[in-house]
Design an enzyme around this catalytic site. Structure first.
Site, short mmCIF file in Angstrom:
data_model
loop_
_atom_site.label_atom_id
_atom_site.label_comp_id
_atom_site.label_asym_id
_atom_site.label_seq_id
_atom_site.Cartn_x
_atom_site.Cartn_y
_atom_site.Cartn_z
N ASP A 37 25.62 24.24 37.10
CA ASP A 37 26.88 24.31 36.36
C ASP A 37 27.62 22.98 36.53
O ASP A 37 27.44 22.27 37.52
CB ASP A 37 27.72 25.47 36.88
CG ASP A 37 28.87 25.83 35.96
OD1 ASP A 37 28.87 25.36 34.80
OD2 ASP A 37 29.76 26.59 36.39
N MET A 85 19.47 6.34 33.18
CA MET A 85 19.49 5.47 32.00
C MET A 85 20.70 5.75 31.11
O MET A 85 21.05 4.94 30.26
CB MET A 85 18.19 5.66 31.21
CG MET A 85 16.96 5.14 31.93
SD MET A 85 15.46 5.23 30.93
CE MET A 85 15.06 6.97 31.10
#
EC number: 2.7.11.5
Length: 573
Positions: free
Chosen positions: A373, A323
């Protein structure tokens, strides 16, 4: 080209800035030993964040000094920068950290010039460092048991001493020897040529210290990691012995905080790690010891090499469309590329600046093995032919301010890269009963471990978590994360009247930071069976009091233990 142009002076000032950065980096890193010995866990967390922020701080300082020292006419004449590069190469040729200094130079160049001026003539898109380096002083210690494992282990821990004593070294060594014999074939322990090789410097991260190396014979080798803990009031304890490559790989995972370790010759240490973890790319290994900018350089070089040597094309990543972010990938390259959409779903109460802030936050916090990460890039340029038409069409539709076509080139103005994983919702669709249980168990553990590290995921939907190749569940969608202590966990108030109970909308007020854990079950699980199983495994997550208890512990300064390995075999029950 004018001989009076100050190429050598500019090169020297760039390298002086690098020396300043390296000195401060070493100071923070060298303090890790004392923080471990004195059990200064909160200081360790602060030092980790400070070291991550150090690079950009020092780049900014160096760019500012260059602007002060040289006229704009001289400094910003990009046509002269091949001279700077040439002068810089001559300055770094005898350095032990020459590959890092190339990356530093690139950062300074990008701090001065727009990315459309990037070229290998002006900067180090490709390294000039030789793949084989001159022989240098040994950075490892070698031990040969010659049939006497116990004697060898005694020597190892005579060499690795701390200001704090070992709590029970004789007992630890007995357990260590037993674990070693259990982990390795019997013939290996009896092999007269058996050798144990350890890196001379200890690696530190969070509450742990790690001896890292390998065990090898003429025919075979095994990685070796020995984690140490400081039990406050008791001393140093040998906590485990790990010889399984997959387990060692997890310790160096992209989901972990960066190690602090003294590495006089970084390339040699990375080569040492690469021998014991051949499946790890050197980009990930450099990143794991805090050289994340050079890890980014090596990642980029691997990416452009992959594009140049294969027919791979970018496609949209599988899974539910985001979204806030749009995600694409290369099927043959184990990475996803994430860009921010121009318009978000109405249910998302965030803006672009907030999303960027959240993703950068993840870089500096303890990810406890549960958050991927990321690397942030600006102005990626790829050949148009490397994009699947449907992928490019979607990217141009959802993010026209970020993605543009310039002739035969696609410009990505801003993106993040992350390791590609299988979205948890897709994994569960194809998992058998045992795999579902294991994944949901780990999903709950991921949420708990993040919470204990003061991270609340915000949007905990299954699609926002992924499953790694080692089967670990990892969070990777950061637009709604916040510190756990910022959330206000509440019980749903009891209805005052029958009308309250039947109301389609909440009759009680809801603040912007309010979270009602009782609402989690139907929100997280459409599958009733999975919902019931998760309730059995981690039902306390539905109770506001559980979250409040964690908040109290965090505010009291407690730093939790989250171990990147299975703790078994060494500690007495």
């Amino acid at each position: 080209m004018s001989q009076s142009w100050p190429a050598a002076d500019i090169a020297r000032m760039i390298l002086d800035g690098f020396d300043d950065y390296r000195e401060h980096f070493r100071q923070i890193t060298d303090g890790a030993r004392q923080r471990f010995e004195q059990a200064q866990w909160q200081q360790a967390q602060k030092a980790s964040a400070a070291r991550i922020n150090l690079y950009e701080e020092k780049v900014g300082e160096t760019v500012a000094r260059l602007h002060q020292a040289f006229s704009t006419e001289s400094l910003m004449d990009v046509s002269q920068w091949p001279l700077v590069k040439s002068a810089y190469i001559s300055l770094i040729d005898l350095r032990f950290d020459d590959e890092l200094s190339e990356t530093w130079y690139n950062s300074i160049f990008c701090g001065l010039f727009s990315h459309d001026l990037i070229s290998d003539g002006c900067m180090f898109i490709h390294t000039t460092r030789p793949s084989l380096r001159r022989a240098r002083a040994a950075q490892t210690r070698s031990y040969k048991p010659q049939g006497e494992l116990a004697t060898m282990l005694e020597q190892v821990f005579a060499d690795y001493r701390f200001s704090e004593d070992y709590a029970d070294l004789p007992g630890d060594l007995r357990r260590l020897e037993a674990q070693l014999r259990e982990n390795l074939p019997d013939w290996v322990c009896k092999d007269p040529e058996l050798t144990l090789e350890l890196f001379s410097s200890v690696l530190y991260r969070n509450k742990g210290a790690y001896l890292v190396g390998r065990i090898f014979t003429h025919e075979e080798q095994w990685p070796l990691v020995i984690p140490l803990l400081h039990r406050e009031g008791r001393g140093i304890q040998i906590d485990a012995l790990i010889t399984d490559e997959a387990d060692v790989s997890i310790i160096f995972s992209f989901t972990r905080s960066y190690f602090m370790v003294d590495v006089p010759v970084p390339a040699e240490f990375i080569g040492f790690l690469k021998r014991i973890l051949p499946g790890k790319h050197i980009a990930e290994l450099y990143t794991s010891i805090g050289f994340y900018k050079h890890g980014k350089s090596e990642f980029y070089r691997a990416l452009i090499n992959h594009l140049a040597s294969t027919d791979d094309r970018f496609i949209m990543a599988p899974g539910v469309r985001g979204m806030v972010m749009s995600v694409f990938t290369l099927p043959g390259f184990n990475t996803v590329f994430k860009i921010i959409k121009d318009r978000f779903s109405p249910s998302k109460n965030v803006d672009r600046a907030t999303v960027i802030e959240k993703y950068r936050l993840v870089k500096s916090v303890d990810r406890v093995g549960r958050m991927a990460d990321t690397q942030e890039f600006a102005d990626f340029r790829f050949p148009l032919s490397k994009f699947d038409p449907a992928c490019l069409e979607e990217l141009l539709e959802v993010a026209p301010s970020t993605v543009a076509v310039e002739g035969q080139t696609v410009l990505i103005r801003h993106c993040w890269t992350e390791r590609r994983m299988t979205p948890l919702n897709l994994y569960l669709e194809h998992a058998n009963e045992a795999q579902v249980r294991e994944a949901l168990e780990d999903y709950g553990l991921a949420i708990k471990q993040l919470a204990a590290a003061n991270i609340f995921p915000g949007d905990m939907l299954l699609k926002n978590f992924g499953v790694t190749r080692h089967g670990r569940v990892v969070f990777y969608d950061y637009d709604e994360i916040c510190f756990l202590t910022e959330a206000n966990f509440r019980h749903i108030p009891a209805p005052r009247t029958p009308e309250d109970e039947m109301a389609s909308e909440p009759w009680y007020s809801i603040g912007p930071h309010d979270v009602f854990p009782e609402e989690f079950p139907p929100f997280l699980f459409a599958d009733a069976g999975q919902r019931k199983l998760f309730d059995q495994l981690h039902g306390e997550l539905y109770n506001a009091d559980y979250w409040k208890g964690l908040q109290e512990a965090i505010r009291a300064g407690k730093v939790i233990d989250v171990f990147p390995y299975r703790r078994q075999g060494l500690e007495d029950e």
